[in-house]
Scaffold this motif. Structure first.
Motif, mmCIF file in Angstrom:
data_model
loop_
_atom_site.group_PDB
_atom_site.id
_atom_site.type_symbol
_atom_site.label_atom_id
_atom_site.label_comp_id
_atom_site.label_asym_id
_atom_site.label_seq_id
_atom_site.Cartn_x
_atom_site.Cartn_y
_atom_site.Cartn_z
ATOM 1 N N UNK A 582 0.837 -1.259 0.311
ATOM 2 C CA UNK A 582 0.139 -0.055 -0.086
ATOM 3 C C UNK A 582 0.880 1.270 -0.051
ATOM 4 N N UNK A 583 0.665 2.165 -0.865
ATOM 5 C CA UNK A 583 1.474 3.634 -1.208
ATOM 6 C C UNK A 583 0.770 4.474 -0.514
ATOM 7 N N UNK A 584 0.323 4.513 0.765
ATOM 8 C CA UNK A 584 -0.376 5.459 1.676
ATOM 9 C C UNK A 584 0.463 6.796 1.848
ATOM 10 N N UNK A 585 -0.035 7.642 1.531
ATOM 11 C CA UNK A 585 0.722 9.098 1.561
ATOM 12 C C UNK A 585 1.335 9.204 2.976
ATOM 13 N N UNK A 586 2.267 9.440 3.010
ATOM 14 C CA UNK A 586 3.170 9.722 4.484
ATOM 15 C C UNK A 586 3.791 8.420 4.925
ATOM 16 N N UNK A 587 3.707 7.573 4.295
ATOM 17 C CA UNK A 587 3.897 6.058 4.858
ATOM 18 C C UNK A 587 5.272 6.004 4.781
ATOM 19 N N UNK A 588 6.225 5.700 5.984
ATOM 20 C CA UNK A 588 7.474 5.436 5.829
ATOM 21 C C UNK A 588 7.799 4.053 5.324
ATOM 22 N N UNK A 589 7.202 3.139 5.385
ATOM 23 C CA UNK A 589 7.380 1.807 4.516
ATOM 24 C C UNK A 589 7.418 1.784 3.086
ATOM 25 N N UNK A 590 6.385 2.758 2.672
ATOM 26 C CA UNK A 590 6.184 2.976 1.241
ATOM 27 C C UNK A 590 7.547 3.634 0.653
ATOM 28 N N UNK A 591 7.746 4.602 1.389
ATOM 29 C CA UNK A 591 8.898 5.573 1.142
ATOM 30 C C UNK A 591 10.344 4.864 1.125
ATOM 31 N N UNK A 592 10.626 3.834 2.126
ATOM 32 C CA UNK A 592 11.994 3.184 2.254
ATOM 33 C C UNK A 592 11.789 2.086 1.049
ATOM 34 N N UNK A 593 10.578 1.418 0.747
ATOM 35 C CA UNK A 593 10.701 0.346 -0.013
ATOM 36 C C UNK A 593 11.043 0.846 -1.659
ATOM 37 N N UNK A 594 10.501 1.983 -1.878
ATOM 38 C CA UNK A 594 10.571 2.504 -3.372
ATOM 39 C C UNK A 594 12.096 3.062 -3.247
ATOM 40 N N UNK A 595 12.866 3.426 -2.542
ATOM 41 C CA UNK A 595 14.295 3.623 -2.383
ATOM 42 C C UNK A 595 15.045 2.408 -2.335
ATOM 43 N N UNK A 596 14.520 1.411 -1.766
ATOM 44 C CA UNK A 596 15.183 -0.046 -1.658
ATOM 45 C C UNK A 596 15.314 -0.538 -3.096
ATOM 46 N N UNK A 597 14.109 -0.430 -3.754
ATOM 47 C CA UNK A 597 14.037 -1.130 -5.110
ATOM 48 C C UNK A 597 15.000 -0.281 -6.113
ATOM 49 N N UNK A 598 15.072 1.152 -6.044
ATOM 50 C CA UNK A 598 15.700 2.088 -6.714
ATOM 51 C C UNK A 598 17.189 1.691 -6.546
ATOM 52 N N UNK A 599 17.786 1.636 -5.347
ATOM 53 C CA UNK A 599 18.989 1.147 -5.065
ATOM 54 C C UNK A 599 19.230 -0.423 -5.706
ATOM 55 N N UNK A 600 18.292 -1.479 -5.502
ATOM 56 C CA UNK A 600 18.402 -2.573 -5.985
ATOM 57 C C UNK A 600 18.799 -2.636 -7.535
#
Length: 743
Positions: A582-600
């Protein structure tokens, strides 16, 4: 709801009426088809005259004339593959009488509104601000916008130059000795795990489906070896032109059609809670102020239809009649090929024959400076995309829809009168551009057609790359409509599409769009109930706007990496581990997941293939499907380079933690996911832009009845310019004008 009778000085005869509902959406009632088309043009100009002005200028390469040199590249983009005025007139003259009448009367209606507003001094302020007056609207203005619309949303392919550039680039990278294998990994032919619109269980062609085989390694190697030596700078410029990059960017700023996409859902009576079909259509054409599209209803003999039009185009492109409802999504099919030929001065070689390049000369007027001369060139295939000085070669594109775009739109007028599936089929058989066409009928049928004029390519060629222009390499005609994917009343009772693969046997062509991960996956996730209601479809639209398109597919690797990080996960790991898609606005989990995929992405591919000249191109080129294939060791090249994929995921996650801490601070609770948004006229933003520019949900009783939302509003100014913003913020809908069979 109230009726507004237009004055005799503006509309005749007086029996013609225009009503507007609470949101300003007009319903035209007219005694004749001609008068309805006239009022149609006038109503749209009343609501969107300035948008129509900028759209026709974008489409015809005339923005610089009134906006200055910053628009020059867009004008060149438009003119490089434009039709001449004579060609537009010939195309209009070849249309059936109904469509010719629509173009003519619509233009008359627009001009009636222009004249009235000139006389009243109420022209949109953009005219005075930019120092010009509107010229009369012409049928060729509407034709140019119609062609721009058809090409932008109804054609695919012509990706060969992009793929050629990838090949040239890879030859400079560490992986150069495996470059052909990299191409096969990144430009896959057909992934059987991609979820199609038409599953094998429902596919009437599955037993005798057309056979499409990937090119052999020898075919690819021979074709690549035969290509001329064109440098990357020339290719980059031609790719930008082929994609109409500057024109698209300007179209976005001018609220002209610019973005491809769209989703559609059709539920059969057998799976509907009330025993009648449901159709949802969400064309994704970009979200701007004003909206890309406009809403209207027309009620006249031969023209009872409600839905959306594109300002400037005299047709309803998505909507319903008393007998059926339909939706369109971009098909992403490969209808175009690029041919290259040796260049000899201003001529090119076609096999052993020398042919002159056709030249069309323009003088582009530029506000504040002298005109700029521009020459568009063509071969017998069509527009020239690149003349390479270094490679001494010319590249031109052939499309299945060349000079057939207007005829494709004219088929809509036959659709408005259709009362059976057979009549719908007759209309859609003349559509040369590529769409997914979905329908539901008042008598209980549903169906889907994949439309377009697809080439029969010569044998022994790799369609992913440019082909040498020789007689034996020419198209061998086009595929018959009967060879295209289609279904009536599927046994599963459900059709779902988000520009995804049409059928399991249909190949990607030159654009590797359809892989094991695609955005239609979460749409299916929200439609699993055996019996569905309109509310279920509404919730599905809300869900996919808030849900990760990749379906959190990399989380198994990250969770295993978290287990390896230690028995007591850190706050950073706990934050990542909590991501559930879930890409909930303000979600820390969504934010770090997106960045982790970018780094991957970087840790998997950058060492072997570089960054494709920029980070932006790198992120576009390395799609999630390729990443997951690499992590699963299912690629020809080992991008892991012997590493454990979980260790790579761990490195990526830890790099993401560092990046997020540098951006937002050390406390993961403060890491912020910001949902994509779109503008409202008051300067605020509306969250979750991954939705249709217009969404319509149609149910059936005695005939169709529908609800819709068109943010920010139906008009570009005044009380109805922003009155649907509140609906959009809450994912709510309003009623659509109800049309009934008069019998």
């Amino acid at each position: 709801m109230h009726a507004l009778l237009l004055g005799m000085a503006l509309l005749a005869p007086p029996r013609l009426a225009v009503e507007r509902d609470a949101y300003g959406v007009a319903k035209v009632t007219a005694p004749t088809f001609e008068e309805a088309c006239f009022a149609f043009g006038k109503v749209v100009a009343e609501d969107r005259l300035w948008q129509m002005e900028t759209s026709r200028r974008v489409a015809r390469g005339r923005m610089s004339e009134v906006f200055g040199k910053d628009s020059l590249n867009s004008d060149k983009d438009a003119l490089s593959d434009a039709y001449t005025d004579d060609e537009y007139r010939e195309m209009i003259a070849a249309l059936p009488e109904t469509a010719r009448t629509a173009f003519r009367e619509y233009a008359r209606g627009v001009n009636a509104e222009i004249d009235a507003r000139k006389a009243a001094g109420t022209l949109p302020k953009g005219y005075a601000e930019n120092g010009f007056q509107p010229e009369p609207w012409t049928e060729t203005d509407s034709a140019a916008i119609s062609v721009m619309l058809a090409r932008r949303f109804g054609t695919g392919g012509a990706g060969e130059l992009r793929n050629f550039a990838l090949w040239q680039y890879l030859k400079t990278q560490p992986v150069k000795d495996r470059a052909v294998d990299v191409l096969d990994d990144f430009l896959w032919f057909n992934d059987p795990r991609a979820i199609p619109t038409l599953g094998d269980f429902d596919d009437p062609k599955i037993a005798e489906r057309p056979k499409y085989s990937p090119p052999g390694r020898e075919v690819t190697a021979r074709q690549l070896q035969d290509l001329p030596n064109v440098n990357l700078l020339e290719l980059a410029s031609s790719i930008r032109a082929a994609n109409d990059t500057d024109q698209t960017l300007l179209a976005q700023s001018a609220s002209a059609p610019y973005k491809t996409g769209s989703y559609a859902i059709v539920v059969a009576a057998s799976r509907s809670a009330n025993g009648r079909p449901i159709l949802l259509s969400g064309p994704q054409m970009g979200l701007t102020v004003p909206s890309i599209v406009h809403e209207v209803a027309l009620d006249a003999p031969g023209l009872r239809v409600a839905g959306i039009d594109v300002p400037g185009v005299p047709a309803i492109v998505v909507g319903n009649t008393p007998y059926m409802a339909w939706g369109l999504t971009t098909g992403v099919g490969d209808l175009a090929d690029i041919f290259w030929a040796p260049l000899e001065g201003e001529s090119y070689k076609f096999g052993a024959e020398t042919r002159p390049l056709e030249k069309i000369r323009y003088s582009i007027k530029v506000k504040g400076q002298d005109p700029v001369d521009f020459v568009a060139e063509r071969t017998h295939h069509g527009p020239v995309l690149l003349k390479s000085k270094g490679g001494k070669a010319v590249f031109s594109v052939e499309t299945g829809h060349w000079k057939r775009e207007l005829a494709s739109w004219s088929s809509l007028f036959d659709m408005y009168r259709a009362r059976s599936v057979a009549e719908l089929d007759d209309a859609r058989s003349r559509i040369a551009v590529n769409f997914n066409f979905f329908f539901a009928t008042a008598d209980g049928h549903i169906g889907w057609r994949y439309t377009g004029r697809f080439p029969k390519r010569a044998e022994g060629l790799d369609a992913r790359f440019p082909v040498r222009d020789m007689p034996e390499n020419q198209w061998q005609g086009t595929l018959p409509t009967s060879d295209l994917p289609a279904v009536d009343d599927p046994k599963t009772g459900l059709l779902v599409n988000w520009n995804n693969k049409p059928a399991s046997w249909w190949p990607n062509g030159d654009t590797p769009a359809w892989g094991r991960l695609f955005r239609n996956q979460p749409l299916h996730k929200f439609l699993r109930r055996p019996v569905l209601t309109q509310g279920d479809l509404e919730r599905a639209v809300w869900g996919v706007s808030h849900f990760d398109e990749g379906d959190a597919s990399f989380m198994p690797y990250f969770k295993e990496a978290m287990a390896r990080a230690g028995p007591t996960p850190s706050a950073e790991w706990q934050t990542l581990g909590a991501f559930d898609g879930w890409l909930d606005n303000g979600s820390p989990s969504a934010a770090v997941y997106e960045e982790a995929v970018r780094q991957l992405r970087g840790k998997l591919f950058r060492q072997s293939v570089g960054n494709f000249t920029s980070e932006r191109f790198f992120e576009v080129a390395v799609q999630p499907s390729v990443m997951l294939q690499a992590m699963d060791r299912a690629t020809k090249v080992d991008y892991l380079a012997g590493r454990d994929p979980v260790d790579v995921a761990k490195e990526a996650a830890e790099a993401a933690f560092q990046a997020m801490a540098a951006r937002y601070g050390a406390d993961p609770a403060g890491w912020v996911y910001t949902a994509a948004s779109f503008p409202a006229p008051d300067g605020t933003r509306v969250a979750y832009s991954n939705r249709g520019a217009y969404i319509q949900i149609t149910g059936f009783g005695e005939g169709p009845f529908a609800r819709s939302v068109l943010p920010p509003g139906v008009a570009e100014s005044g009380e109805h310019a922003a009155d649907q913003v509140s609906l959009a913020r809450s994912f709510l809908f309003k009623p659509v004008w109800l049309l009934r069979d008069p019998k």
